[in-house]
Design an enzyme around this catalytic site. Structure first.
Site, PDB file in Angstrom:
ATOM      1  N   SER A  61       0.907  -1.215  -0.070  1.00 34.17           N
ATOM      2  CA  SER A  61      -0.083   0.076   0.042  1.00 34.17           C
ATOM      3  C   SER A  61       0.870   1.060  -0.087  1.00 34.17           C
ATOM      4  O   SER A  61       2.121   1.254  -0.044  1.00 34.17           O
ATOM      5  CB  SER A  61      -0.873   0.007   1.259  1.00 34.17           C
ATOM      6  OG  SER A  61      -0.223   0.100   2.437  1.00 34.17           O
ATOM      7  N   ILE A  63       3.202   4.539  -0.211  1.00 33.81           N
ATOM      8  CA  ILE A  63       4.370   4.736  -0.859  1.00 33.81           C
ATOM      9  C   ILE A  63       5.117   3.497  -1.703  1.00 33.81           C
ATOM     10  O   ILE A  63       5.549   3.290  -2.950  1.00 33.81           O
ATOM     11  CB  ILE A  63       5.406   5.492  -0.222  1.00 33.81           C
ATOM     12  CG1 ILE A  63       4.899   6.666   0.240  1.00 33.81           C
ATOM     13  CG2 ILE A  63       6.632   5.583  -0.678  1.00 33.81           C
ATOM     14  CD1 ILE A  63       5.732   7.705   1.210  1.00 33.81           C
ATOM     15  N   SER A 191      11.332  10.412   7.453  1.00 36.81           N
ATOM     16  CA  SER A 191      10.162  11.005   7.293  1.00 36.81           C
ATOM     17  C   SER A 191      10.955  12.427   8.015  1.00 36.81           C
ATOM     18  O   SER A 191      11.784  12.602   8.234  1.00 36.81           O
ATOM     19  CB  SER A 191       9.252  10.654   8.320  1.00 36.81           C
ATOM     20  OG  SER A 191       8.207  11.891   8.595  1.00 36.81           O
ATOM     21  N   TYR A 204       6.781   7.881  16.711  1.00 35.39           N
ATOM     22  CA  TYR A 204       6.990   7.734  15.448  1.00 35.39           C
ATOM     23  C   TYR A 204       8.172   8.655  15.118  1.00 35.39           C
ATOM     24  O   TYR A 204       9.191   8.204  14.346  1.00 35.39           O
ATOM     25  CB  TYR A 204       5.906   8.310  14.689  1.00 35.39           C
ATOM     26  CG  TYR A 204       6.106   8.287  12.884  1.00 35.39           C
ATOM     27  CD1 TYR A 204       6.061   6.938  12.564  1.00 35.39           C
ATOM     28  CD2 TYR A 204       6.126   9.456  12.451  1.00 35.39           C
ATOM     29  CE1 TYR A 204       6.182   7.004  11.053  1.00 35.39           C
ATOM     30  CE2 TYR A 204       6.390   9.533  11.073  1.00 35.39           C
ATOM     31  CZ  TYR A 204       6.451   8.269  10.351  1.00 35.39           C
ATOM     32  OH  TYR A 204       6.502   8.131   9.023  1.00 35.39           O
ATOM     33  N   LYS A 208      12.187   7.663  13.765  1.00 37.29           N
ATOM     34  CA  LYS A 208      12.727   7.986  12.463  1.00 37.29           C
ATOM     35  C   LYS A 208      13.792   8.861  12.894  1.00 37.29           C
ATOM     36  O   LYS A 208      14.922   8.842  12.123  1.00 37.29           O
ATOM     37  CB  LYS A 208      11.690   9.073  11.908  1.00 37.29           C
ATOM     38  CG  LYS A 208      10.388   8.421  11.447  1.00 37.29           C
ATOM     39  CD  LYS A 208      10.614   7.461  10.349  1.00 37.29           C
ATOM     40  CE  LYS A 208       9.529   6.384   9.703  1.00 37.29           C
ATOM     41  NZ  LYS A 208       9.734   5.507   8.680  1.00 37.29           N
ATOM     42  N   SER A 240      -1.652   8.618   1.429  1.00 38.69           N
ATOM     43  CA  SER A 240      -1.627   6.943   1.469  1.00 38.69           C
ATOM     44  C   SER A 240      -2.386   6.730   2.265  1.00 38.69           C
ATOM     45  O   SER A 240      -3.169   7.218   3.194  1.00 38.69           O
ATOM     46  CB  SER A 240       0.098   6.605   1.709  1.00 38.69           C
ATOM     47  OG  SER A 240       0.238   7.034   2.910  1.00 38.69           O
TER      48      SER A 240
END
Length: 336
Positions: A61, A63, A191, A204, A208, A240
Site C-alpha cells: 500500500s 508509497i 520522514s 514515530y 525516525k 496514502s
C-alpha cells in the site's frame, strides 16, 4: 572608475537576481533544492534503475505500492514484501499489466519486519531468485496518532521494534551481500519527522530520528565501499493509507476515520522524487510541500525559530485531531 562601478553594480544585480529566482523556486518547491536540481539536471531513474533488482518493503500500500508501479514501468526487477500476501499479489498483477515485465521478474515475498529471525532467510530467497540485490528500499513501517500522556508504553516498544529494529535487521543481511559485491544502494524512507518533532507522533518521531542517526553513522563506516550508497528519504504528509494503520493509545485501537487526505502531496509525486534521489545517490532528501518543507530548513539552520513555529502549528494539529479531521489538514485553509 566608472566602468568598475558599473561592473560591480552588474554583478550585484546578477547575484540579487539569482537569489530572487532561488527564493521563488523555494516558495513553490515540493522538495529541497538539491532534489529539484537533481530532477532537472541529474541522472534519470529510467536510465539508472532499469534492469536493477530492487527489493521494496511495505509494498502492499501507499508509497511502497506506488514505488512498485513506477519501478516496474521503468523496467526494474522487483522483490515486493509486506505482511499481506494477497495484497502483494494484487500489486504484482497491476505491475504486470502496466509494464513489460514477466512473471519471473517480480518476486512476491511475505515479510514481517518484527520477525527478525526470518530476515536472513528472506534475503536468501531474493538472492536465490535474482542472484543479486542492487537496491533495498526500507519502506515498511507505521505512523502514530496519540498524545504521549494517553499512550501505553508498549505502543512505543512496538513502534521501535517495527520502524527501527526491523529495518536495521533486514539492512544488516542485505548489506553483507552488498559488501561482497562492493556496490549497492540502501534507501530508507524516513520522514520529515526524523528531522523535527511534532505532537501526536512522539514515538514515530523517535523511531525516525533513530533511523536517521543509524544510517548517517552507517554511511561513515562504509567509506571503503564508495559504490555502496546510503540514502535517507524524508517525506512530509503524503496521500496514502498510512493513517488507516497508525499506532494509537494502545495496540488494540485504530483510527476509525482517517479524514480527507486531498491536501497532502500526491503519492506518485513523492515516489518520483524518491526515485530521482535514488538515481542520483543523494544522501538525504526532503520531499514535502510547505509548511513542513519550510520547517525542515528552519530546523536545520534556525532551530529556535523552528521550535516557535512548530509550537504554533502543533496546537492546530492537536485541534484537528481532536475534532476528527486529519491532523495534517492544510494550515492555510480557513475554518468553515
Amino acid at each position: 572608475m566608472a566602468w568598475g562601478c558599473a561592473l560591480c553594480l552588474a554583478l550585484a544585480g546578477g547575484a540579487f537576481l539569482v537569489l530572487l529566482v532561488q527564493l521563488l523556486r523555494w516558495l513553490r518547491a515540493d522538495g529541497d533544492l538539491t532534489v529539484l536540481w537533481a530532477e532537472w539536471r541529474g541522472k534519470k531513474p529510467e536510465n539508472e534503475l532499469r534492469g536493477k533488482v530492487v527489493w521494496v518493503t511495505g509494498a502492499s500500500s501507499g508509497i511502497g505500492e506506488e514505488l512498485a508501479y513506477q519501478l516496474s514501468k521503468i523496467g526494474a526487477l522487483l522483490a515486493i514484501s509486506a505482511r499481506r500476501e494477497d495484497e502483494l499479489q494484487r500489486v504484482k498483477k497491476k505491475c504486470l499489466q502496466i509494464s513489460n515485465l514477466s512473471e519471473k521478474d517480480i518476486l512476491v515475498l511475505r515479510l514481517d519486519l518484527t520477525d527478525r529471525s526470518s530476515h536472513e532467510a528472506a534475503t536468501n530467497s531474493v538472492l536465490k531468485h535474482f542472484g543479486k540485490i542492487d537496491v533495498l528500499v526500507n519502506n515498511g513501517g507505521r505512523s502514530q496518532r496519540s498524545l504521549f500522556v494517553d499512550t501505553n508504553l508498549d505502543v512505543y516498544s512496538a513502534i521501535i521494534e517495527l520502524n527501527y529494529l526491523g529495518t536495521i535487521s533486514l539492512t544488516k543481511h542485505v548489506l553483507n551481500h552488498m559488501i561482497q559485491r562492493k556496490k549497492g544502494k540502501i534507501v530508507t524512507v524516513s520522514s520529515v519527522m526524523g528531522i523535527m518533532g511534532a505532537p501526536l507522533a512522539s514515538g514515530y518521531c523517535a523511531s525516525k530520528h533513530a533511523l536517521q542517526g543509524f544510517f548517517n553513522s552507517l554511511r561513515t563506516e562504509l567509506t571503503d565501499y564508495p559504490e555502496i550508497s546510503i540514502i535517507n528519504i524524508c517525506p512530509g504528509p503524503v496521500q496514502s493509507q498510512i493513517i488507516q494503520n497508525v499506532f494509537t493509545e494502545n495496540l488494540s485501537k485504530s483510527i476509525e476515520n482517517s479524514g480527507d487526505q486531498s491536501h497532502k502531496m500526491p503519492t506518485d509525486r513523492c515516489v518520483r522524487l524518491t526515485l530521482v534521489s535514488t538515481a542520483n545517490d543523494l544522501k538525504e532528501a526532503w520531499i514535502s510541500d510547505h509548511p513542513y518543507l519550510a520547517v525542515c530548513y528552519l530546523w536545520q539552520y534556525a532551530p529556535t525559530w523552528a521550535w516557535w513555529l512548530m509550537n504554533r502549528m502543533g496546537k492546530r494539529r492537536i485541534q484537528n485531531f481532536k475534532s476528527g479531521v486529519d491532523a495534517d489538514a492544510s494550515y492555510s485553509r480557513k475554518k468553515k
